[in-house]
Design an enzyme around this catalytic site. Structure first.
Site, PDB file in Angstrom:
ATOM      1  CG  HIS A 198      44.199  39.430  35.085  1.00 32.51           C
ATOM      2  ND1 HIS A 198      43.622  38.212  35.363  1.00 32.51           N
ATOM      3  CD2 HIS A 198      43.201  40.350  35.216  1.00 32.51           C
ATOM      4  CE1 HIS A 198      42.339  38.377  35.637  1.00 32.51           C
ATOM      5  NE2 HIS A 198      42.065  39.666  35.559  1.00 32.51           N
ATOM      6  CD  GLU A 222      45.734  43.248  35.114  1.00 39.11           C
ATOM      7  OE1 GLU A 222      46.423  42.478  35.789  1.00 39.11           O
ATOM      8  OE2 GLU A 222      44.590  43.606  35.422  1.00 39.11           O
TER       9      GLU A 222
END
Length: 262
Positions: A70, A34
């Site tokens: 994220h 991420e």
């Protein structure tokens, strides 16, 4: 393998995947990516993934890619969440992507990604996660989790991760923590056969506080300064490091050993 930080780290890891698979006789390789790309100047959307980074990892032989807070950052979100090998956090209201993936081959492995409310930051694009334990009860009611199952728990609190792993001991093969980037040394095999690691660590360049990037935004926030006015994140300059463990899981789904590799 813990949070890949930066495009360079993704390429470095991709170059090592084949060797690691052969050397350790790995059945499945799961990578949290991420933080693979710096995608914007604002700390609230500073990291994410790009199609190029995801393709690099998958073409190298990674079997599944997990995420966290994220997972919804960056310009390629819809394309990335559509990959069949991509696993985004399951415990939230989101129609895009999948939070559970079963890998099938000579062996079978189910991969689940969960996002702790402790990893939720104001202003982020990630949908609000539901509490962990009620979410887990819903997951077990809706899915057949017989056989090996590994959970990537993306969260801030070590005590929360440990408590969650203990609460579901015997219901999943392993709970591995991600998000805080600094690896914990010990792995634990709980009495019911669930393996537990508080933090896998990050995969990227060392330096500063170990997160893989310059902590100036976090320092400014701690001081009460306007961190949103700072430039984009800058990656660390130290040597490249791998945050990873090998889980030995028996056919019934119990972890028998956890080995940290670098």
């Amino acid at each position: 393998m813990g949070d890949v930080v930066g495009e360079e780290a993704a390429g470095w890891l991709a170059d090592r995947i084949g060797q690691l698979r052969d050397e350790h006789e790995l059945d499945w390789i799961v990578v949290n990516a991420e933080n693979g790309a710096v995608t914007g100047p604002n700390p609230m959307d500073g990291f994410g993934m790009t199609v190029e980074i995801v393709d690099t990892l998958l073409e190298a032989g990674v079997d599944a890619i997990t995420g966290g807070n994220h997972s919804w950052d960056g310009p390629d979100v819809d394309k990335i969440l559509a990959y069949p090998q991509m696993v985004r956090p399951l415990n939230l209201d989101e129609e895009r992507g999948q939070g559970l993936l079963t890998l099938r081959g000579n062996t079978t492995l189910t991969v689940i990604n969960l996002l702790s409310p402790t990893a939720e930051l104001p202003g982020m694009a990630a949908p609000k996660p539901h509490p962990l334990w009620p979410s887990w009860q819903e997951i077990t009611a809706e899915h057949d989790l017989t056989g090996p199952t590994v959970i990537d728990l993306h969260g801030e609190s070590p005590w929360e991760k440990a408590s969650f792993a203990a609460a579901l001991d015997g219901q999943a093969s392993a709970v591995v923590g991600t998000h805080t980037h600094d690896p914990t040394q010990r792995g634990h095999v709980l009495p019911g056969g669930t393996g537990y690691v508080t933090e896998l660590g990050m995969t990227g360049r060392l330096g500063h506080t170990g997160g893989g990037f310059d902590p100036m935004h976090f320092v400014a926030k701690m001081r009460g300064e306007d961190y949103t006015a700072l430039p984009a994140y800058t990656l660390a300059k130290g040597p490249l490091a791998l945050g990873a463990v090998i889980l030995d899981i028996d056919p019934a789904g119990a972890t028998t050993a956890i080995t940290r590799i670098a």
